[in-house]
Design a protein around this motif. Sequence first.
Motif, PDB file in Angstrom:
ATOM      1  N   THR A  28       0.827  -1.199   0.075  1.00 34.65           N
ATOM      2  CA  THR A  28      -0.060   0.144  -0.064  1.00 34.65           C
ATOM      3  C   THR A  28       0.977   1.172  -0.150  1.00 34.65           C
ATOM      4  N   GLY A  29       1.959   1.193   0.771  1.00 31.62           N
ATOM      5  CA  GLY A  29       2.797   2.572   0.652  1.00 31.62           C
ATOM      6  C   GLY A  29       3.614   2.700  -0.685  1.00 31.62           C
ATOM      7  N   LEU A  30       3.747   1.484  -1.094  1.00 27.11           N
ATOM      8  CA  LEU A  30       4.540   1.800  -2.238  1.00 27.11           C
ATOM      9  C   LEU A  30       3.736   2.253  -3.604  1.00 27.11           C
ATOM     10  N   ILE A  31       2.208   1.537  -3.681  1.00 29.01           N
ATOM     11  CA  ILE A  31       1.558   2.120  -4.510  1.00 29.01           C
ATOM     12  C   ILE A  31       1.019   3.480  -4.189  1.00 29.01           C
ATOM     13  N   THR A  32       0.871   3.881  -2.896  1.00 26.47           N
ATOM     14  CA  THR A  32       0.616   5.333  -2.721  1.00 26.47           C
ATOM     15  C   THR A  32       1.712   6.248  -3.074  1.00 26.47           C
ATOM     16  N   SER A  33       2.765   6.053  -2.749  1.00 29.07           N
ATOM     17  CA  SER A  33       3.966   6.869  -3.168  1.00 29.07           C
ATOM     18  C   SER A  33       3.949   6.928  -4.836  1.00 29.07           C
ATOM     19  N   TYR A  34       3.904   5.558  -5.517  1.00 30.51           N
ATOM     20  CA  TYR A  34       3.852   5.742  -6.941  1.00 30.51           C
ATOM     21  C   TYR A  34       2.869   6.820  -7.474  1.00 30.51           C
ATOM     22  N   LEU A  35       1.549   6.440  -7.124  1.00 38.98           N
ATOM     23  CA  LEU A  35       0.680   7.395  -7.421  1.00 38.98           C
ATOM     24  C   LEU A  35       0.754   8.809  -7.288  1.00 38.98           C
ATOM     25  N   LEU A  36       1.298   9.009  -6.111  1.00 39.25           N
ATOM     26  CA  LEU A  36       1.598  10.574  -5.708  1.00 39.25           C
ATOM     27  C   LEU A  36       2.577  11.312  -6.868  1.00 39.25           C
ATOM     28  N   PHE A  37       3.694  10.329  -6.857  1.00 40.64           N
ATOM     29  CA  PHE A  37       4.643  10.768  -8.025  1.00 40.64           C
ATOM     30  C   PHE A  37       4.116  11.138  -9.264  1.00 40.64           C
ATOM     31  N   VAL A  38       3.108  10.194  -9.777  1.00 40.04           N
ATOM     32  CA  VAL A  38       2.341  10.261 -11.039  1.00 40.04           C
ATOM     33  C   VAL A  38       1.735  11.509 -11.044  1.00 40.04           C
ATOM     34  N   VAL A  39       0.900  11.683  -9.983  1.00 41.72           N
ATOM     35  CA  VAL A  39       0.008  12.870  -9.955  1.00 41.72           C
ATOM     36  C   VAL A  39       0.623  14.182  -9.979  1.00 41.72           C
ATOM     37  N   GLY A  41       3.584  15.167 -10.916  1.00 40.31           N
ATOM     38  CA  GLY A  41       4.062  15.631 -12.422  1.00 40.31           C
ATOM     39  C   GLY A  41       5.662  16.232 -12.253  1.00 40.31           C
ATOM     40  N   THR A  42       5.518  17.404 -12.805  1.00 38.07           N
ATOM     41  CA  THR A  42       6.739  18.083 -12.638  1.00 38.07           C
ATOM     42  C   THR A  42       7.251  18.732 -11.428  1.00 38.07           C
ATOM     43  N   ILE A  43       6.014  18.981 -10.631  1.00 34.35           N
ATOM     44  CA  ILE A  43       6.423  19.283  -9.129  1.00 34.35           C
ATOM     45  C   ILE A  43       7.268  18.371  -8.306  1.00 34.35           C
ATOM     46  N   GLY A  44       6.725  17.062  -8.753  1.00 31.81           N
ATOM     47  CA  GLY A  44       7.694  15.895  -8.162  1.00 31.81           C
ATOM     48  C   GLY A  44       9.150  15.988  -8.361  1.00 31.81           C
ATOM     49  N   ARG A  45       9.626  16.740  -9.065  1.00 35.87           N
ATOM     50  CA  ARG A  45      10.960  16.705  -9.352  1.00 35.87           C
ATOM     51  C   ARG A  45      11.774  17.512  -8.424  1.00 35.87           C
ATOM     52  N   ASN A  46      11.266  18.271  -7.460  1.00 38.05           N
ATOM     53  CA  ASN A  46      11.408  18.969  -6.289  1.00 38.05           C
ATOM     54  C   ASN A  46      11.835  18.063  -4.983  1.00 38.05           C
ATOM     55  N   ILE A  47      13.040  18.115  -4.441  1.00 38.13           N
ATOM     56  CA  ILE A  47      13.558  17.257  -3.418  1.00 38.13           C
ATOM     57  C   ILE A  47      12.789  17.340  -2.248  1.00 38.13           C
ATOM     58  N   ILE A  48      12.144  18.253  -2.092  1.00 43.65           N
ATOM     59  CA  ILE A  48      11.215  18.634  -0.912  1.00 43.65           C
ATOM     60  C   ILE A  48      10.010  17.786  -1.112  1.00 43.65           C
ATOM     61  N   VAL A  49       9.344  17.876  -2.272  1.00 38.63           N
ATOM     62  CA  VAL A  49       8.123  17.295  -2.641  1.00 38.63           C
ATOM     63  C   VAL A  49       8.472  15.569  -2.725  1.00 38.63           C
ATOM     64  N   GLN A  50       9.608  15.287  -3.358  1.00 40.47           N
ATOM     65  CA  GLN A  50       9.808  13.712  -3.046  1.00 40.47           C
ATOM     66  C   GLN A  50       9.867  13.237  -1.753  1.00 40.47           C
ATOM     67  N   LEU A  51      10.574  14.013  -0.917  1.00 37.98           N
ATOM     68  CA  LEU A  51      10.692  13.563   0.485  1.00 37.98           C
ATOM     69  C   LEU A  51       9.183  13.446   1.092  1.00 37.98           C
ATOM     70  N   MET A  52       8.187  14.420   0.921  1.00 31.63           N
ATOM     71  CA  MET A  52       7.195  14.410   1.414  1.00 31.63           C
ATOM     72  C   MET A  52       6.080  13.244   0.667  1.00 31.63           C
ATOM     73  N   ILE A  53       6.397  12.917  -0.223  1.00 34.99           N
ATOM     74  CA  ILE A  53       5.649  11.883  -1.219  1.00 34.99           C
ATOM     75  C   ILE A  53       6.298  10.613  -0.360  1.00 34.99           C
ATOM     76  N   GLN A  54       7.431  10.444  -0.430  1.00 29.61           N
ATOM     77  CA  GLN A  54       7.993   9.133   0.401  1.00 29.61           C
ATOM     78  C   GLN A  54       7.503   8.996   1.900  1.00 29.61           C
ATOM     79  N   LEU A  55       7.367  10.111   2.464  1.00 25.70           N
ATOM     80  CA  LEU A  55       6.922  10.114   3.902  1.00 25.70           C
ATOM     81  C   LEU A  55       5.451   9.681   4.043  1.00 25.70           C
ATOM     82  N   LEU A  56       4.564  10.289   2.951  1.00 23.41           N
ATOM     83  CA  LEU A  56       3.228   9.859   2.991  1.00 23.41           C
ATOM     84  C   LEU A  56       3.091   8.506   2.676  1.00 23.41           C
ATOM     85  N   GLY A  57       4.076   7.878   1.707  1.00 20.79           N
ATOM     86  CA  GLY A  57       3.879   6.402   1.499  1.00 20.79           C
ATOM     87  C   GLY A  57       4.500   5.658   2.673  1.00 20.79           C
TER      88      GLY A  57
END
Length: 128
Positions: A28-39, A41-57
Amino acid sequence: PVSLPTCSTSTSMIRELHWAGIAFGTATGLITSYLLFVVSGTIGRNIIVQLMIQLLGFVAAGYVAWRFSLTHASMAGRVAALLLFFFIATLTIAAGADANLFGLALLGILAIGGGAAGATLAERRNAT
Protein backbone atom coordinates in the motif's frame (compact mmCIF):
# COMPACT_ATOMS: atom_id res chain seq x y z
CA PRO A 1 14.78 -3.39 38.46
CA VAL A 2 14.39 -3.10 34.72
CA SER A 3 14.99 -6.23 32.67
CA LEU A 4 16.13 -6.06 29.09
CA PRO A 5 14.36 -8.26 26.53
CA THR A 6 16.16 -11.47 25.88
CA CYS A 7 16.96 -12.88 22.47
CA SER A 8 14.19 -15.46 22.79
CA THR A 9 11.67 -12.69 23.53
CA SER A 10 12.71 -10.78 20.41
CA THR A 11 12.65 -13.94 18.32
CA SER A 12 9.18 -14.87 19.52
CA MET A 13 7.90 -11.36 18.78
CA ILE A 14 9.24 -11.59 15.23
CA ARG A 15 7.51 -14.93 14.79
CA GLU A 16 4.24 -13.52 16.15
CA LEU A 17 4.13 -10.62 13.69
CA HIS A 18 1.35 -10.82 11.12
CA TRP A 19 3.51 -10.86 8.00
CA ALA A 20 0.55 -10.77 5.58
CA GLY A 21 -0.56 -7.48 7.15
CA ILE A 22 2.99 -6.16 6.95
CA ALA A 23 3.27 -7.15 3.28
CA PHE A 24 -0.09 -5.51 2.55
CA GLY A 25 1.04 -2.34 4.32
CA THR A 26 4.31 -2.30 2.39
CA ALA A 27 2.48 -2.74 -0.92
CA THR A 28 0.00 0.00 0.00
CA GLY A 29 2.83 2.40 0.81
CA LEU A 30 4.57 1.60 -2.48
CA ILE A 31 1.39 2.14 -4.50
CA THR A 32 0.58 5.34 -2.60
CA SER A 33 4.04 6.77 -3.29
CA TYR A 34 3.91 5.74 -6.94
CA LEU A 35 0.47 7.30 -7.50
CA LEU A 36 1.51 10.51 -5.77
CA PHE A 37 4.61 10.72 -7.97
CA VAL A 38 2.44 10.24 -11.07
CA VAL A 39 -0.07 12.88 -9.96
CA SER A 40 2.61 15.38 -8.90
CA GLY A 41 4.11 15.50 -12.42
CA THR A 42 6.83 18.11 -12.79
CA ILE A 43 6.35 19.36 -9.22
CA GLY A 44 7.53 15.90 -8.08
CA ARG A 45 11.05 16.67 -9.27
CA ASN A 46 11.57 19.02 -6.34
CA ILE A 47 13.49 17.22 -3.56
CA ILE A 48 11.18 18.51 -0.82
CA VAL A 49 8.12 17.23 -2.68
CA GLN A 50 9.84 13.88 -3.24
CA LEU A 51 10.58 13.55 0.48
CA MET A 52 7.00 14.47 1.39
CA ILE A 53 5.65 11.90 -1.06
CA GLN A 54 7.93 9.23 0.41
CA LEU A 55 6.88 10.22 3.93
CA LEU A 56 3.22 9.83 2.97
CA GLY A 57 4.02 6.40 1.52
CA PHE A 58 5.70 5.37 4.78
CA VAL A 59 2.76 6.66 6.82
CA ALA A 60 0.35 4.71 4.59
CA ALA A 61 2.47 1.56 5.02
CA GLY A 62 2.48 1.90 8.81
CA TYR A 63 -1.22 2.69 8.97
CA VAL A 64 -2.33 -0.27 6.85
CA ALA A 65 0.06 -2.69 8.54
CA TRP A 66 -1.29 -1.65 11.94
CA ARG A 67 -4.89 -2.11 10.82
CA PHE A 68 -4.27 -5.58 9.40
CA SER A 69 -1.95 -6.91 12.10
CA LEU A 70 -3.34 -9.08 14.84
CA THR A 71 -0.44 -8.80 17.30
CA HIS A 72 2.32 -6.27 17.89
CA ALA A 73 0.55 -3.81 15.60
CA SER A 74 2.77 -0.79 16.25
CA MET A 75 5.86 -2.88 15.52
CA ALA A 76 4.19 -4.14 12.34
CA GLY A 77 3.71 -0.54 11.17
CA ARG A 78 7.40 0.22 11.64
CA VAL A 79 8.49 -3.01 9.97
CA ALA A 80 6.24 -2.36 6.96
CA ALA A 81 7.74 1.11 6.49
CA LEU A 82 11.28 -0.25 6.84
CA LEU A 83 10.56 -2.97 4.28
CA LEU A 84 9.27 -0.29 1.94
CA PHE A 85 12.49 1.68 2.56
CA PHE A 86 14.66 -1.32 1.72
CA PHE A 87 12.62 -2.00 -1.41
CA ILE A 88 12.91 1.62 -2.60
CA ALA A 89 16.62 1.78 -1.76
CA THR A 90 17.27 -1.47 -3.63
CA LEU A 91 15.38 -0.25 -6.69
CA THR A 92 17.20 3.08 -6.58
CA ILE A 93 20.62 1.42 -6.44
CA ALA A 94 19.69 -1.18 -9.08
CA ALA A 95 18.45 1.55 -11.43
CA GLY A 96 21.82 3.27 -11.21
CA ALA A 97 20.35 6.46 -9.80
CA ASP A 98 22.59 8.75 -7.81
CA ALA A 99 22.00 7.39 -4.33
CA ASN A 100 24.24 8.92 -1.69
CA LEU A 101 24.67 7.73 1.87
CA PHE A 102 23.14 10.89 3.34
CA GLY A 103 20.03 10.57 1.17
CA LEU A 104 19.54 6.93 2.07
CA ALA A 105 20.04 7.68 5.76
CA LEU A 106 17.48 10.48 5.58
CA LEU A 107 15.05 8.18 3.79
CA GLY A 108 15.60 5.54 6.49
CA ILE A 109 14.84 8.06 9.23
CA LEU A 110 11.69 9.09 7.35
CA ALA A 111 10.71 5.42 7.10
CA ILE A 112 11.02 4.85 10.84
CA GLY A 113 9.18 8.06 11.68
CA GLY A 114 6.54 7.63 8.99
CA GLY A 115 5.82 4.01 9.91
CA ALA A 116 5.50 4.93 13.58
CA ALA A 117 3.26 7.90 12.72
CA GLY A 118 1.03 5.72 10.55
CA ALA A 119 0.73 3.11 13.28
CA THR A 120 -0.07 5.83 15.84
CA LEU A 121 -2.77 7.30 13.56
CA ALA A 122 -4.35 3.88 13.14
CA GLU A 123 -4.21 3.24 16.88
CA ARG A 124 -5.85 6.58 17.69
CA ARG A 125 -8.53 6.04 15.08
CA ASN A 126 -9.21 2.59 16.46
CA ALA A 127 -9.48 3.99 20.02
CA THR A 128 -12.30 6.38 19.08
